[in-house]
Write an enzyme that holds these catalytic residues in place. Structure first.
Site, PDB file in Angstrom:
ATOM      1  CG  ASP A  64      -0.268  -0.274   2.763  1.00  0.00           C
ATOM      2  OD1 ASP A  64       0.990  -0.653   2.559  1.00  0.00           O
ATOM      3  OD2 ASP A  64      -0.542  -0.121   3.557  1.00  0.00           O
ATOM      4  CG  HIS A  65       3.624   2.295   3.166  1.00  0.00           C
ATOM      5  ND1 HIS A  65       2.487   1.485   3.491  1.00  0.00           N
ATOM      6  CD2 HIS A  65       3.969   3.549   3.914  1.00  0.00           C
ATOM      7  CE1 HIS A  65       2.561   1.869   4.824  1.00  0.00           C
ATOM      8  NE2 HIS A  65       3.318   3.042   5.150  1.00  0.00           N
ATOM      9  CG  ASP A 119       2.544   1.306   9.363  1.00  0.00           C
ATOM     10  OD1 ASP A 119       2.813   1.737   8.071  1.00  0.00           O
ATOM     11  OD2 ASP A 119       1.746   2.199   9.672  1.00  0.00           O
ATOM     12  NE  ARG A 379       3.574   9.665  12.016  1.00  0.00           N
ATOM     13  CZ  ARG A 379       3.935   8.123  12.229  1.00  0.00           C
ATOM     14  NH1 ARG A 379       4.667   8.044  11.054  1.00  0.00           N
ATOM     15  NH2 ARG A 379       3.886   7.824  13.277  1.00  0.00           N
ATOM     16  CB  SER A 533       7.506   5.988  10.817  1.00  0.00           C
ATOM     17  OG  SER A 533       8.439   4.906  10.280  1.00  0.00           O
ATOM     18  NE  ARG A 535       9.918   5.762   8.147  1.00  0.00           N
ATOM     19  CZ  ARG A 535       9.421   7.111   7.428  1.00  0.00           C
ATOM     20  NH1 ARG A 535      10.428   7.999   7.059  1.00  0.00           N
ATOM     21  NH2 ARG A 535       8.191   7.415   7.162  1.00  0.00           N
TER      22      ARG A 535
HETATM   23  C1  MIC Z   1       4.505   6.512   8.273  1.00  0.00           C
HETATM   24  O1  MIC Z   1       3.189   6.834   8.203  1.00  0.00           O
HETATM   25  O2  MIC Z   1       5.308   7.193   8.535  1.00  0.00           O
HETATM   26  C2  MIC Z   1       4.638   5.058   7.554  1.00  0.00           C
HETATM   27  C3  MIC Z   1       5.442   5.130   6.319  1.00  0.00           C
HETATM   28  O3  MIC Z   1       3.487   4.415   7.421  1.00  0.00           O
HETATM   29  C4  MIC Z   1       5.804   4.381   8.687  1.00  0.00           C
HETATM   30  C5  MIC Z   1       6.239   3.032   8.115  1.00  0.00           C
HETATM   31  C6  MIC Z   1       7.202   3.183   7.145  1.00  0.00           C
HETATM   32  O4  MIC Z   1       8.030   4.114   7.374  1.00  0.00           O
HETATM   33  O5  MIC Z   1       7.316   2.466   6.164  1.00  0.00           O
HETATM   34  C7  MIC Z   1       5.012   4.007  10.029  1.00  0.00           C
HETATM   35  O6  MIC Z   1       4.292   4.736  10.334  1.00  0.00           O
HETATM   36  O7  MIC Z   1       5.692   3.096  10.511  1.00  0.00           O
HETATM   37 FE1  SF4 Z   2       0.092   4.717   5.079  1.00  0.00          FE
HETATM   38 FE2  SF4 Z   2       1.616   5.454   7.243  1.00  0.00          FE
HETATM   39 FE3  SF4 Z   2       0.153   7.269   5.875  1.00  0.00          FE
HETATM   40 FE4  SF4 Z   2      -1.323   5.524   7.274  1.00  0.00          FE
HETATM   41  S1  SF4 Z   2       0.128   7.109   8.083  1.00  0.00           S
HETATM   42  S2  SF4 Z   2      -1.606   6.226   5.124  1.00  0.00           S
HETATM   43  S3  SF4 Z   2       0.332   3.640   7.042  1.00  0.00           S
HETATM   44  S4  SF4 Z   2       1.928   6.363   5.227  1.00  0.00           S
END
Ligand code: MIC
Ligand code: SF4
Length: 641
Positions: A64-65, A119, A379, A533, A535
């Site tokens: 999905d990302h 995530d 965010r 995140s 990550r």
């Molecule tokens: C995000 O919202 O920052 C992400 C992208 O979903 C991350 C995961 C990632 O960095 O792949 C998260 O929230 O953990």
């Molecule tokens: Fe995707 Fe992270 Fe954004 Fe949620 S916050 S939509 S999981 S990138």
């Protein structure tokens, strides 16, 4: 003893440890989820464990990302994920099927069960009464292998809700209100439980918006009771059999109680560049807007988008605004279309994006230079939108839709009343985009492309470290600062050498080169280092660049675990003033590190200042062993539990 909801689930899943705030506990994990940007690493790690199959009740990989596939890198990652999941007993949700948290809520989350996901917004499933945690990919790999998930037993806060939201005030405003009260570090070390009579007025998708944004408070997780509303939601999804009732005992004790009267809430907005920078929408009214994005795992449910469609119906968006809609799942998109709401959205001039994370992670739809973007996301960290000077504000779907029509920030409660269609009794169910694993995993060949590089090995923590303070950063450094995402960089999540060129790019573009040349280094930081995140690349890549230790005033939870998992020592300044004295470029020397971490106090000698200062670290014996072995993977391979 009477228990809270979280304590009930924890006690049923407790493998070791005491359910006392501050103690390390090990939990049995029922379900895991991964997404593509963190998933490739998690499965590469799982592969090295040499197990034939995952041992969880249910595991799933979502894509999905990064679904743009501009180049072979991404397509290769997806092919790898599809084959590795088929082999090892994991379900695979194909690109286009939706955002992991939305789909998991609809189709797979189960009240009373435990879930970890690679995530940070995995707690979204708490909207269903599931105890769900965001974790690093390595922790998820270990859980898939049947290993426990270790956390520090959090405190439990209760948010007691009374009243009922007024029309055009929404669940997002509840989240923003709590962020206003607690700030982005106010939930650190706590589970947030939602209760009180106001809970009965909130649907499961609304509850999920709230648990989703609990991550922005730094909370370990957030959870709602499982009640008749949960049962109704599961029944709409054809899953009533998954229902169990779950509530806190009436005399359960909490470490803190926060009261929110839903009827008093106003539409709120988080200003750049932090989700807790909250003011009323009214206070910013008439500010011109360039772009509006509706979607993300926070606000992309059918209920949210039906409201948006009703506001946009028979109207045209302002000509200074570009509006995007990304439905949270194929189910949402299908039902919007069946009900005619999609036509209303498109007729207003909105642009339809894929059912994926999209602009939330900087995958397209970046704002214009200095542009003001209103987003229903969770965010608004600096640079995350893909435009370095973009000004991102977080709002509810109602505020987003109202502002799209006027072209300026608009309080939706000033709109005339509208008819919001009721949710249907049954959702449209089609799981054909979720591929079950192969019945004979052994026969499946794993497909790898040239972009998938082996992940670097961590080195055991040495007893003495002498290194330069390669980077000094301030407070609330997010994982988006440490390891940015976005359309340009995200395709390299499986290619650490290439990814490393972008490490700390937002703060200091010379960092990767300097770190590589130094071969070994230290980072110093202010409070709440690593927020955001899950990550693990934000630890893995600095480790690859030779970072051995991060000294901060305080750390975010998931990031601390990731640092330890990759063999980086997290130390906390004993006296915050020492942070002021150390400058970038100073040479620091840590002696007797092994003894120091066992005693919880490490001496750091600043050679440049010719002065020592002390740092604390409260590492459990297990965490000390992980560091000494050079990370969780080595530890697990050598039989560590
Ligand atoms: C995000 O919202 O920052 C992400 C992208 O979903 C991350 C995961 C990632 O960095 O792949 C998260 O929230 O953990
Ligand atoms: Fe995707 Fe992270 Fe954004 Fe949620 S916050 S939509 S999981 S990138």
């Amino acid at each position: 003893m009477s228990k809270t909801i979280a304590q009930k689930i924890i006690s049923k899943h407790l493998i070791s440890g005491e359910m006392k705030a501050g103690c390390e506990i090990a939990l049995r994990i029922d379900q895991t989820l991964t997404q593509d940007a963190t998933g490739t690493m998690a499965y590469l790690e799982f592969e090295t464990m040499g197990l034939p199959k995952v041992k969880t009740e249910f595991s799933i990989a979502y894509v999905d990302h990064n679904t743009l596939q501009c180049g072979f890198e991404n397509a290769d990652d997806h092919r790898y994920l599809q084959s590795v999941t088929a082999k090892y007993g994991v379900h695979y949700s194909r690109p286009g099927n939706g955002i992991c948290h939305q789909v998991h809520l609809e189709r797979f989350g189960v009240p009373g069960k435990t879930l970890i996901g690679s995530d940070s917004h995995t707690p979204t499933a708490g909207g269903l009464g599931m105890l769900a945690f965001g974790a690093g990919g390595m922790d998820v790999a270990v859980a898939m292998g049947g290993g426990a998930y270790y956390i520090t037993m959090p405190k439990i806060y209760k948010v007691h809700l009374t009243g009922k939201l007024r029309p055009f005030v929404s669940a997002k405003d509840v989240s923003l209100e709590l962020l206003r009260i607690l700030s982005v570090k106010g939930g650190v070390g706590a589970i947030i439980e939602w209760g009180g009579p106001g809970v009965d007025t909130l649907s499961v998708p609304e509850r999920a918006t709230i648990t989703n944004m609990g991550t922005e408070l730094g909370a370990t997780t957030s959870i709602f009771p499982s009640d008749s509303i949960t049962r109704e939601f599961l029944s709409m999804q054809g899953r009533e059999k998954d229902y169990v009732a779950l509530s806190a005992d009436p005399d359960a004790e909490y470490d803190r109680i926060i009261e929110i009267d839903l009827s008093e809430l106003k539409p709120l907005i988080a200003c750049p560049h932090s989700p807790d920078n909250v003011v009323t929408v009214e206070s910013l009214k008439n500010t011109p807007v360039d772009q509006i994005c509706i979607g993300s795992c926070t606000n992309s449910s059918l209920q949210d988008l039906l409201k948006v469609a009703a506001i946009l119906k028979n109207k045209t968006i302002a000509k200074n605004v570009s509006l995007s809609i990304s439905p949270g799942s194929r189910q949402v998109l299908t039902m919007l279309s069946q009900q005619g709401a999609l036509t209303d959205i498109l007729a207003s001039g909105a642009r339809l994006l894929e059912c994926a994370c999209g602009p939330c992670i900087g995958m397209g739809f970046s704002p214009n230079s200095g542009g003001i973007s209103l987003r229903t996301f969770n965010r608004n960290f600096c640079g995350r939108s893909g435009t370095a000077d973009g000004m991102v504000y977080l709002v509810s779907p109602e505020t987003a839709a109202a502002s799209a029509l006027t072209g300026v920030i608009t309080d939706p409660t000033t709109l005339p009343e509208i008819n919001i269609p009721k949710l249907p009794a049954k959702f449209s169910i089609d799981d054909s985009a979720v591929l079950p694993p192969a019945s004979d995993g052994e026969a499946v060949e794993i497909l790898r492309g040239p972009n998938i590089k082996e992940f670097p090995k961590a080195t055991p923590l040495s007893d003495s470290i002498r290194a330069e303070n390669l980077l000094k950063v301030g407070d609330n450094i997010t994982t988006d600062h440490i390891m940015p995402a976005g359309a340009k960089i995200l395709p390299y999540r499986s290619n650490v050498p290439l990814l490393s060129q972008y490490c700390f790019g937002v703060c200091d573009t010379t960092f990767p080169e300097r770190a590589k040349n130094a071969g070994c280094g230290i980072i110093t930081a202010g409070i709440n280092y690593g927020q955001g995140s899950s990550r693990e690349h934000a630890a893995l890549v600095p480790m690859y660049l030779g970072i051995r230790c991060v000294i901060a005033k305080s750390f975010a939870r998931i990031h601390t675990a990731n640092l330890i998992n990759f063999g980086i020592l997290p130390l906390t300044f004993e006296n915050a003033e020492d942070y002021e004295k150390i400058e970038q470029g100073h040479i620091l020397k840590l002696k007797d590190v092994h003894r120091g971490i066992a005693q919880g106090r490490v001496e750091v000698f600043d050679e440049t200042l010719d002065k020592s200062f002390y740092c604390t670290c409260s590492l459990t014996e297990r965490q000390q062993s992980i560091l000494k072995k050079g990370g969780l993977l080595n530890y697990t391979k050598e039989g560590g539990k």
